[in-house]
Write a protein that holds these residues in place. Structure first.
Motif, short mmCIF file in Angstrom:
data_model
loop_
_atom_site.label_atom_id
_atom_site.label_comp_id
_atom_site.label_asym_id
_atom_site.label_seq_id
_atom_site.Cartn_x
_atom_site.Cartn_y
_atom_site.Cartn_z
N MET A 29 0.81 -1.25 -0.06
CA MET A 29 0.03 0.05 -0.01
C MET A 29 0.88 1.26 0.01
SD MET A 29 -3.10 1.10 0.53
CE MET A 29 -3.76 2.76 0.42
N GLU A 30 1.84 1.36 0.92
CA GLU A 30 2.80 2.51 1.03
C GLU A 30 3.51 2.64 -0.28
OE1 GLU A 30 6.90 3.51 2.85
OE2 GLU A 30 6.05 1.84 3.78
N TRP A 31 4.04 1.64 -0.97
CA TRP A 31 4.86 1.67 -2.16
C TRP A 31 4.00 1.89 -3.45
CZ3 TRP A 31 9.55 3.24 -2.63
CH2 TRP A 31 10.58 3.26 -1.64
N SER A 201 -6.73 2.60 -3.51
CA SER A 201 -6.21 2.63 -2.17
C SER A 201 -7.26 2.07 -1.12
CB SER A 201 -5.56 4.03 -1.36
OG SER A 201 -6.95 4.97 -1.60
N ILE A 202 -8.39 2.45 -1.47
CA ILE A 202 -9.61 1.88 -0.53
C ILE A 202 -9.98 0.43 -0.50
CG2 ILE A 202 -11.90 2.10 0.10
CD1 ILE A 202 -10.52 4.55 0.99
N PRO A 203 -9.78 -0.21 -1.65
CA PRO A 203 -10.20 -1.82 -1.65
C PRO A 203 -8.71 -2.43 -0.82
CG PRO A 203 -9.81 -1.02 -4.01
CD PRO A 203 -10.06 0.19 -3.03
N ILE A 204 -7.36 -1.94 -1.32
CA ILE A 204 -6.26 -2.08 -0.86
C ILE A 204 -6.12 -2.15 0.50
CG2 ILE A 204 -3.76 -2.33 -0.84
CD1 ILE A 204 -3.98 -1.31 -3.93
N GLY A 205 -6.51 -0.79 1.05
CA GLY A 205 -6.27 -0.78 2.51
C GLY A 205 -7.56 -1.63 3.52
N LEU A 206 -8.73 -1.93 2.68
CA LEU A 206 -9.61 -2.61 3.65
C LEU A 206 -9.18 -4.22 3.61
CD1 LEU A 206 -13.04 -1.10 2.10
CD2 LEU A 206 -12.23 -0.84 4.49
N PHE A 207 -8.77 -4.64 2.41
CA PHE A 207 -8.16 -5.83 2.49
C PHE A 207 -7.06 -6.34 3.62
CE2 PHE A 207 -5.55 -9.29 0.23
CZ PHE A 207 -6.18 -10.30 0.52
N GLY A 208 -6.18 -5.24 3.46
CA GLY A 208 -5.07 -5.36 4.26
C GLY A 208 -5.64 -5.12 6.02
N LEU A 209 -6.43 -4.44 6.13
CA LEU A 209 -7.27 -4.34 7.53
C LEU A 209 -7.73 -5.52 8.02
CD1 LEU A 209 -8.04 -2.36 9.70
CD2 LEU A 209 -10.20 -2.02 8.36
N TYR A 210 -8.62 -6.36 7.12
CA TYR A 210 -9.12 -7.64 7.21
C TYR A 210 -8.31 -8.65 7.69
CZ TYR A 210 -11.20 -12.08 6.45
OH TYR A 210 -11.43 -13.47 6.59
N LEU A 211 -7.13 -8.61 6.91
CA LEU A 211 -6.01 -9.53 7.15
C LEU A 211 -5.16 -9.23 8.55
CD1 LEU A 211 -4.29 -9.90 3.73
CD2 LEU A 211 -5.69 -11.59 4.80
N ARG A 212 -5.02 -7.89 8.79
CA ARG A 212 -4.36 -7.76 9.93
C ARG A 212 -5.14 -7.73 11.31
NH1 ARG A 212 -0.19 -2.38 8.42
NH2 ARG A 212 1.14 -3.77 7.14
N SER A 213 -6.52 -7.77 11.03
CA SER A 213 -7.23 -7.74 12.26
C SER A 213 -7.33 -9.26 12.79
CB SER A 213 -8.56 -7.21 11.96
OG SER A 213 -9.29 -8.03 11.00
#
Length: 467
Positions: A29-31, A201-213
């Motif tokens: 996401m950052e890169w 950025s929104i779908p990538i961010g939400l996917f990452g949030l799901y995994l990290r939670s």
């Protein structure tokens, strides 16, 4: 030497691999955002700095906005690092990915200078500052989490997976921007086409949030920190006690990120503005180089565990010295094949660092101060050296009128890095993290740790010397 085998950290290697993927999403996401800003820097400069008549100065202003935002990274590192050492690594990684997604989206919806005047570059700067603040806790937290969740003998190779996120984010951005350049006219691209990638950025961010939670907290935090927080050393005490380790971290991050931002941040604009190589050509060639870098980074990560991280990092610095000037000479030859070779040379050097650094940097610091110290040290160095690389490279090329100037910059940095690594750094591959008992993934590794207490707690000798 007293040795409590109950304190040995036992991890599941499959869970460790899953944690690499979950944390790598944030790095991607950052890169992804960084790559978009780099590839679209020329268009962004026209939209947000339109009153500036000189195109070269427009680009410098765009990169200056980029560099200023990096100044907030150490602030984010200090705040998120303290939170990470107190409440856990997982909570910080959950917060930062949401902030990164939001700041990236904001850039995509900002009005231009022609629409709202001077507020356009101001809002752009604020969005970059929010991005820099959130990234301040993101990357260091990801490195620490993976290092603390990995078996000691596989820490470097698993850490290299974090940088696959870097390359993946950049590759996705490269492909997306290439498709847009090929399918849209220049007018369409300059007007609204450049905004499209930022919305992803929104779908990538939400996917990452799901995994990290769904991640577990790192075993080292749970075993060594969560219930033992009564006496935490202050910042000045940390600097006084670990000044050598802090210096090493700053130098490591400097040569890693100057190489990184030279290839992935400055290069698209360098090729366009200085060599007249359009994005339609440079972007797909760069994407191919990035794809080739993935197996290289993984290989160097495995070599880091097998041969030792000091030897592999030294190889990277020697290659940086050898390739620095030659690569830029190839870039200036005006041929597609030489363009590819020049970029690949820089890519191989960067692959060495990407394969070794994520698993090496967390080993510099003790467990009780690891997150916060690595966080502000890493981000301070990135801000001073990495974030300013496009600006410094643009300025050097502008002042010297020499297209090889960025290569000489890389040469000097690689030389300094080589001297520091050879004289000050001790190999940490396969060893337990400072301040913690070994982390193992099998009964055989557990038994070996029990039978060799001095090797298992090697850092106690170093700690005694400091005291």
């Amino acid at each position: 030497m007293k040795f409590n085998k109950k304190k040995i950290n036992v991890v599941d290697i499959q869970k460790a691999k899953k944690s690499v993927f979950a944390t790598g999403i944030g790095n991607a996401m950052e890169w992804f955002d960084f790559a978009l800003y780099s590839y679209l820097a020329v268009i962004i400069s026209k939209n947000f700095f339109s009153p500036v008549q000189n195109d070269e100065l427009k680009l410098i202003f765009t990169f200056a906005t980029f560099a200023i935002a990096f100044l907030l990274r150490p602030v984010g590192g200090i705040i998120f690092g303290k939170v990470g050492d107190k409440f856990g690594r997982k909570i910080v990684l959950t917060i930062t990915i949401l902030m990164m997604a939001l700041s990236t989206l904001i850039i995509g919806v900002l009005p231009t200078y022609d629409q709202i005047g001077v507020w356009a570059p101001i809002l752009l700067l604020l969005a970059r500052i929010l991005q820099g603040f959130s990234v301040g806790g993101e990357y260091a937290g990801a490195m620490v989490y993976i290092a603390e969740s990995s078996p000691d003998n596989k820490r470097i190779r698993l850490g290299s997976g974090l940088e696959i996120g870097t390359l993946s984010g950049y590759i996705v951005a490269s492909v997306l921007v290439t498709v847009l350049f090929w399918t849209l006219s220049d007018v369409q691209m300059n007007s609204w086409g450049w905004r499209i990638p930022f919305f992803l950025s929104i779908p990538i961010g939400l996917f990452g949030l799901y995994l990290r939670s769904h991640l577990d907290e790192s075993p080292i935090f749970e075993n060594d920190i969560s219930e033992n927080q009564e006496q935490q050393p202050g910042l000045l005490e940390v600097i006084k006690t670990y000044k050598k380790d802090i210096f090493l971290c700053i130098v490591f991050v400097a040569f890693f990120n100057i190489t990184n931002y030279l290839l992935l941040g400055y290069m698209p604009s360098y090729l366009d503005e200085n060599l007249g190589i359009s994005d339609n050509i440079s972007t797909p060639v760069t994407a191919i180089v990035l794809i080739i870098m993935v197996p290289f980074a993984l290989t160097f990560g495995k070599l880091g565990d097998k041969l030792g991280n000091k030897k592999v990092i030294t190889i990277g610095l020697v290659l940086g010295i050898v390739f620095s000037i030659i690569s830029f000479q190839f870039l200036n030859m005006g041929s597609l094949i030489f363009l590819f070779i020049g970029l690949l040379m820089l890519g191989i050097v960067l692959s060495v660092y990407e394969g070794t650094m994520p698993g090496s940097l967390p080993t510099l610091f003790h467990t009780d101060i690891r997150y916060r110290t690595l966080s502000w040290t890493f981000n301070l160095s990135v801000s001073i050296f990495g974030g300013t690389t496009p600006l410094v490279a643009s300025w050097l090329t502008h002042v010297t009128r020499n297209n090889l100037a960025p290569g000489f910059y890389l040469l000097a940095v690689s030389l300094i890095g080589l001297i520091v690594v050879l004289t000050l750094f001790k190999d940490t591959s396969g060893k337990s993290l400072k301040g913690s008992y070994p982390t193992v993934a099998s009964k055989a590794e557990f038994q070996e740790a029990v039978e060799n207490p001095k090797d298992s707690l090697w850092w106690k000798m170093e700690q005694t010397e400091k005291e």
